[in-house]
Scaffold this motif. Structure first.
Motif, short mmCIF file in Angstrom:
data_model
loop_
_atom_site.label_atom_id
_atom_site.label_comp_id
_atom_site.label_asym_id
_atom_site.label_seq_id
_atom_site.Cartn_x
_atom_site.Cartn_y
_atom_site.Cartn_z
N HIS A 138 5.63 -10.21 0.21
CA HIS A 138 6.01 -10.84 -1.05
C HIS A 138 7.16 -11.83 -0.90
O HIS A 138 7.50 -12.53 -1.86
N THR A 165 -3.10 -9.11 1.10
CA THR A 165 -2.59 -7.88 0.49
C THR A 165 -1.55 -8.20 -0.58
O THR A 165 -1.43 -7.49 -1.58
N SER A 218 6.33 -5.32 5.97
CA SER A 218 5.18 -4.74 5.28
C SER A 218 4.29 -5.76 4.58
O SER A 218 4.77 -6.76 4.02
N ASP A 220 1.17 -5.26 1.55
CA ASP A 220 1.19 -4.51 0.29
C ASP A 220 0.13 -3.42 0.36
O ASP A 220 -1.07 -3.70 0.33
N CYS A 221 0.56 -2.17 0.48
CA CYS A 221 -0.36 -1.03 0.60
C CYS A 221 -0.61 -0.34 -0.74
O CYS A 221 -1.11 0.79 -0.77
N SER A 222 -0.27 -1.00 -1.84
CA SER A 222 -0.61 -0.44 -3.15
C SER A 222 -2.13 -0.43 -3.30
O SER A 222 -2.85 -1.06 -2.51
N ALA A 223 -2.62 0.25 -4.31
CA ALA A 223 -4.07 0.26 -4.57
C ALA A 223 -4.57 -1.15 -4.76
O ALA A 223 -5.65 -1.52 -4.28
N GLY A 225 -3.19 -3.93 -3.52
CA GLY A 225 -3.13 -4.63 -2.25
C GLY A 225 -4.29 -4.26 -1.34
O GLY A 225 -4.89 -5.13 -0.69
N ASP A 226 -4.62 -2.97 -1.30
CA ASP A 226 -5.75 -2.52 -0.50
C ASP A 226 -7.06 -3.12 -1.01
O ASP A 226 -7.91 -3.56 -0.22
N THR A 238 -5.88 -1.04 4.40
CA THR A 238 -4.44 -0.92 4.63
C THR A 238 -4.09 0.47 5.15
O THR A 238 -4.80 1.45 4.90
N CYS A 254 3.69 -1.22 5.93
CA CYS A 254 2.28 -1.40 5.56
C CYS A 254 1.61 -2.36 6.52
O CYS A 254 2.07 -3.49 6.72
#
Length: 341
Positions: A138, A165, A218, A220-223, A225-226, A238, A254
């Protein structure tokens, strides 16, 4: 000839038939090669591990290339016996121009590619200098990020996926052109780029860390981002890596991941494919101490339905004998073969 002599002659004849090679069977070659990426990459290290546990009846050597784009035509033609490549690249090369990711597919069409074994997942992370103020994907808008990768298209998709992501594209960053993954890390070390990407635990990253100090940042391993990366590059997903679990991972990070494939070509002799596969299967526990990338290289992962290229017939026969081939895998095999008919 007396009765005893006749019996002895009959036994000898039966033994000769039993010991004779099957009709049409060819002896194993003295040597075979595994094509893979250049020294300093995780693929090169893993190919070395495979060569170590499979050398025996055949001498197994590693043949390095700049990247998938250069070695896939050689595998497709049969000039290379085997290759260690990522599954997304192989799937795109197998399907050819009709499958595009990020609006492109520059891999030479390779309809003869065949799978021997699905290996471990490979983890890819964004990389910056240790003193960089950048913390995550980000923070990358407008930053100098390595790209283009004409000799190593896989890394173009790596960076594209990591940007995705965070909801970014190549248009959101300033692209620093480089040929291949090692060149991207060199650009970071030299200060020409602020961000690059590479596989976790690759030797080149360890060298860069020793030279100037680097660290992974990292995605982004949020839902969300995945979901974005799965849509951007089918086959990617991810994964969070805990601090200290890999070189240059200084905090929970991530990454994006995809499967490594041990592949061959359609015309590869059955006995050669079987011999190689049996050697890996029987010695899979010897791989783990050789490199962290073998941690998830298991028998359970070897045969799967969610693959991107069809298996070689000898591999299918081997997995059937091991009870590892399922109806779902057979259906996937037929679907994949139909893509190039």
């Amino acid at each position: 000839m007396n009765r005893l002599s006749k019996c002895f002659a009959l036994v000898c004849a039966c033994a000769a038939v039993a010991l004779a090679p099957a009709a049409g069977a060819q002896p194993l070659p003295k040597a075979v090669s595994i094509g893979t990426n250049s020294p300093g990459t995780v693929f090169y290290a893993l190919a070395g591990g495979l060569a170590k546990v499979t050398s025996g009846p055949m001498q197994v050597t590693i043949q390095p290339y700049t990247g998938t784009s250069t070695l896939m035509p050689l595998l497709n033609s049969g000039e290379l016996d085997f290759a260690l490549i990522n599954g997304v690249d192989m799937g795109m090369a197998y399907q050819g121009p009709k499958l595009k990711v990020g609006g492109k597919n520059d891999f030479p069409h390779s309809p003869n590619a065949r799978l021997v074994m699905r290996g471990a997942p490979l983890l890819i992370g964004l990389l910056v200098k240790k003193d960089s103020p950048l913390k995550s994907v980000h923070d990358l808008k407008g930053k100098r990020v390595t790209g283009e990768y004409p000799a190593h298209q896989a890394v173009w998709y790596n960076v594209f996926g990591l940007l995705a992501t965070g909801g970014l594209t190549w248009k959101d960053v300033t692209v620093v052109p480089v040929p291949a993954v090692n060149d991207g890390i060199d650009a970071l070390v030299q200060g020409r780029a602020e961000v690059t990407a590479g596989a976790l635990n690759m030797a080149k990253i360890r060298e860069a860390d020793a030279s100037v100090g680097v660290r992974h940042i990292s995605g982004d391993c949020s839902a969300a981002g995945d979901k974005r990366v799965r849509a951007a590059v089918p086959g990617y997903y991810t994964r969070v890596v805990k601090a200290g679990r890999a070189a240059a991972v200084t905090q929970d990070t991530c990454t994006v991941a995809y499967d490594i494939y041990f592949g061959t070509h359609r015309s590869a002799p059955e006995q050669v494919v079987t011999a190689m596969l049996r050697s890996v299967w029987d010695n899979v526990d010897k791989l783990k101490p050789l490199h962290p990338g073998f941690a998830e290289w298991t028998r359970e992962r070897a045969a799967a339905a969610d693959v991107t290229i069809p298996y070689h017939p000898a591999a299918i026969k081997f997995y059937q004998e091991k009870g590892a081939w399922t109806k779902e895998m057979d259906q996937a095999q037929q679907r994949l073969l139909a893509l190039n008919r």
